[in-house]
Design an enzyme around this catalytic site. Sequence first.
Site, short mmCIF file in Angstrom:
data_model
loop_
_atom_site.label_atom_id
_atom_site.label_comp_id
_atom_site.label_asym_id
_atom_site.label_seq_id
_atom_site.Cartn_x
_atom_site.Cartn_y
_atom_site.Cartn_z
N HIS A 2 -64.74 -28.75 5.11
CA HIS A 2 -65.12 -28.72 3.75
C HIS A 2 -65.64 -30.24 3.71
O HIS A 2 -66.05 -30.51 2.51
CB HIS A 2 -63.74 -28.60 2.78
CG HIS A 2 -62.84 -30.00 3.02
ND1 HIS A 2 -62.04 -29.95 4.15
CD2 HIS A 2 -62.73 -30.75 2.18
CE1 HIS A 2 -61.26 -31.17 4.07
NE2 HIS A 2 -61.67 -31.60 2.83
N HIS A 51 -68.46 -34.51 1.08
CA HIS A 51 -67.30 -33.79 0.67
C HIS A 51 -67.96 -32.61 -0.22
O HIS A 51 -68.33 -32.57 -1.22
CB HIS A 51 -66.34 -34.61 -0.17
CG HIS A 51 -65.00 -33.71 -0.31
ND1 HIS A 51 -64.81 -32.81 -1.16
CD2 HIS A 51 -64.04 -34.28 0.38
CE1 HIS A 51 -63.66 -32.58 -1.07
NE2 HIS A 51 -63.01 -33.27 -0.27
#
Length: 159
Positions: free
Chosen positions: A70, A85
């Site tokens: 992620h 992110h």
Amino acid sequence: MFSLFKKKEKTNIVAPVSGKLIELERVKDPVFAKKMMGDGFAIVPNIQNQTFDVYAPTDTEIVSLPSTKHAVGLRNKEGQEILIHIGIDTVDLKGNGFTSYVNQGDYVHQGEKLISVDDSALKQNKLDDTVMVILVKGYANDLLINYGNKVDQDTNLIE
């Protein structure tokens, strides 16, 4: 000795995804919105066929890639560090919906695909898919950002 006279290369950063550019302060996560990890920007991605891809914003080494895929930590040859992110609370998916095309330790060039995201996995779990780009270390460069505008994956944002 002669390296003193070498012209220093300018490192530019391009958008890692296509979408709408927003201020980091508008992100729905206080860690990013309050810039606790550093300054930067965010992009609400354009979704094509329920997926979107994240690309290298500069020539860089992959210094961090958690198993959950992620996020990805990057360091360029000048030692500048960037964190990309993907989404908010997406670590909870434990990698479901993310496909990585790189490994920690790889060196990639600007525009190379890093990660594909199955946006339907995020939406099924009611997770925000905003992509945050955090300038973690070493950036004193000018941000060339017009917030609210649409950007393509390779739009120059920092030089």
